[in-house]
Design a protein around this motif. Structure first.
Motif, PDB file in Angstrom:
ATOM      1  N   PHE A   1       0.837  -1.211   0.000  1.00  0.00           N
ATOM      2  CA  PHE A   1       0.000   0.000   0.000  1.00  0.00           C
ATOM      3  C   PHE A   1       0.870   1.259   0.000  1.00  0.00           C
ATOM      4  N   ALA A   2       1.975   1.253   0.761  1.00  0.00           N
ATOM      5  CA  ALA A   2       2.866   2.413   0.785  1.00  0.00           C
ATOM      6  C   ALA A   2       3.441   2.672  -0.604  1.00  0.00           C
ATOM      7  N   ALA A   3       3.807   1.598  -1.307  1.00  0.00           N
ATOM      8  CA  ALA A   3       4.331   1.758  -2.660  1.00  0.00           C
ATOM      9  C   ALA A   3       3.269   2.338  -3.596  1.00  0.00           C
ATOM     10  N   GLU A   4       2.029   1.906  -3.422  1.00  0.00           N
ATOM     11  CA  GLU A   4       0.947   2.388  -4.292  1.00  0.00           C
ATOM     12  C   GLU A   4       0.744   3.889  -4.161  1.00  0.00           C
ATOM     13  N   VAL A   5       0.828   4.410  -2.938  1.00  0.00           N
ATOM     14  CA  VAL A   5       0.545   5.838  -2.723  1.00  0.00           C
ATOM     15  C   VAL A   5       1.813   6.687  -2.716  1.00  0.00           C
ATOM     16  N   GLY A   6       2.969   6.048  -2.882  1.00  0.00           N
ATOM     17  CA  GLY A   6       4.221   6.797  -2.908  1.00  0.00           C
ATOM     18  C   GLY A   6       4.656   7.304  -1.543  1.00  0.00           C
ATOM     19  N   GLN A   7       4.350   6.536  -0.501  1.00  0.00           N
ATOM     20  CA  GLN A   7       4.753   6.913   0.854  1.00  0.00           C
ATOM     21  C   GLN A   7       6.075   6.232   1.216  1.00  0.00           C
ATOM     22  N   PRO A   8       7.150   6.966   1.434  1.00  0.00           N
ATOM     23  CA  PRO A   8       8.397   6.341   1.880  1.00  0.00           C
ATOM     24  C   PRO A   8       8.196   5.626   3.215  1.00  0.00           C
ATOM     25  N   TYR A   9       8.876   4.502   3.385  1.00  0.00           N
ATOM     26  CA  TYR A   9       8.684   3.691   4.573  1.00  0.00           C
ATOM     27  C   TYR A   9       9.969   2.962   4.904  1.00  0.00           C
ATOM     28  N   ARG A  10       9.983   2.402   6.090  1.00  0.00           N
ATOM     29  CA  ARG A  10      11.043   1.477   6.493  1.00  0.00           C
ATOM     30  C   ARG A  10      10.417   0.446   7.417  1.00  0.00           C
ATOM     31  N   VAL A  11      10.568  -0.814   7.097  1.00  0.00           N
ATOM     32  CA  VAL A  11      10.122  -1.900   7.958  1.00  0.00           C
ATOM     33  C   VAL A  11      11.338  -2.395   8.732  1.00  0.00           C
ATOM     34  N   LEU A  12      11.285  -2.299  10.038  1.00  0.00           N
ATOM     35  CA  LEU A  12      12.407  -2.698  10.879  1.00  0.00           C
ATOM     36  C   LEU A  12      12.241  -4.133  11.356  1.00  0.00           C
ATOM     37  N   GLU A  13      13.339  -4.846  11.441  1.00  0.00           N
ATOM     38  CA  GLU A  13      13.357  -6.125  12.129  1.00  0.00           C
ATOM     39  C   GLU A  13      13.366  -5.864  13.640  1.00  0.00           C
ATOM     40  N   LEU A  14      12.956  -6.844  14.405  1.00  0.00           N
ATOM     41  CA  LEU A  14      12.989  -6.713  15.861  1.00  0.00           C
ATOM     42  C   LEU A  14      14.419  -6.472  16.330  1.00  0.00           C
ATOM     43  N   GLY A  15      14.622  -5.397  17.052  1.00  0.00           N
ATOM     44  CA  GLY A  15      15.958  -5.063  17.529  1.00  0.00           C
ATOM     45  C   GLY A  15      16.821  -4.354  16.510  1.00  0.00           C
ATOM     46  N   ASP A  16      16.279  -4.041  15.347  1.00  0.00           N
ATOM     47  CA  ASP A  16      17.026  -3.301  14.330  1.00  0.00           C
ATOM     48  C   ASP A  16      16.742  -1.812  14.492  1.00  0.00           C
TER      49      ASP A  16
END
Length: 281
Positions: A260-275
């Motif tokens: 969904f973030a890619a569809e609307v052009g929203q920059p994002y970051r998905v973090l791993e646990l402890g990252d």
């Protein structure tokens, strides 16, 4: 088999200590669920840490078992030099005595920021003195050292207020240096939310993605599409999703949010646990 943390316990804490105190950058670690550790110039802020198995133990023999699906990221006893800790509302994964009591004991100069409406509940659960927490309502702010925290409403599931009109569920915008981070707490999208948040010019929005399923028997949150859309609507430079990968009955796949973030052009970051994410000028 529990989902492993990218870093945990002594390894995670060593990473915190090794990071630069360069004034032109900050670091943000995801501690699981809605918990984050922010570090800037060697100063540390904890958002809504849940670092125990208290809910798993509490609900083990009930019809709503809280089966953990990921490792605990860090022993709260390891957390030192904490300037500020927040609790956005009274649910245990945001206000956990087993997590907060050692943190408060090991950080004698710490400031505890809560919704003012929840003061007596917080005092009773954590065992602190009544005047110890700093309470905020929406539209209020407090400055603690180099950090300013602004209270904003949260709807979990409603914009619930006490008899004095004070929010029981809140998010916080924290301002430090030239940056602003929005920690949502638990919330749905409510009327006027964009108008409240957009003027802050948020750099990072920390938003839940586990959605709102009444069959779970717990209050709901934004889903992945809503988190992406909200980030876009308020002009957030980055969205980092949270509130997933802790309990089997109440989680979501972050890849849905990514799409969904890619569809609307929203920059994002998905973090791993402890990252962590490191951002700077």
């Amino acid at each position: 088999m529990l989902k492993p943390a990218y870093r945990k316990d002594e390894s995670l804490w060593a990473d915190v200590l090794q990071q630069s105190s360069d004034p032109d950058q900050f670091q943000l670690w995801w501690l699981g669920q809605s918990g984050y550790l922010l570090q800037w110039q060697g100063q540390r802020v904890l958002f809504d840490p849940y670092l125990s198995d208290s809910l798993t133990k509490k609900y083990a023999t009930t019809t709503k078992p809280h089966v953990r699906i990921s490792e605990r990221v860090i022993d709260p006893q390891l957390l030192q030099g904490i300037s500020i800790v927040t609790s956005s509302h009274n649910h245990t994964d945001h206000l956990d005595a087993e997590t907060l009591q050692p943190i408060l004991a090991n950080n004698p100069g710490i400031t505890f920021v809560i919704p003012e409406a929840n003061r007596q509940f917080v005092v009773d659960r954590v065992g602190c003195t009544p005047n110890f927490p700093i309470g905020l309502n929406d539209g209020q702010s407090t400055t603690i050292g180099d950090f300013t925290l602004y209270g904003v409403p949260a709807a979990h599931n409603e914009l619930e207020r006490d008899e004095h009109g004070q929010c029981r569920f809140m998010g916080f915008v924290i301002e430090f240096g030239s940056w602003k981070i929005y920690h949502s707490g638990d919330t749905l999208w409510y009327d006027g939310m964009v108008d409240v948040l957009k003027p802050f010019g948020v750099d990072i929005a920390l938003l839940p993605i586990n959605g709102n399923d009444p069959a779970r028997g717990v209050a709901g949150n934004l889903n992945g599409q809503e988190a992406a859309d909200l980030g876009k609507a308020i002009g957030a430079k980055w969205v980092i999703p949270h509130h997933y990968d802790l309990f089997a009955f109440n989680t979501a796949d972050p890849q849905g949010f990514v799409g969904f973030a890619a569809e609307v052009g929203q920059p994002y970051r998905v973090l791993e646990l402890g990252d962590r994410i490191i951002l700077g000028t």
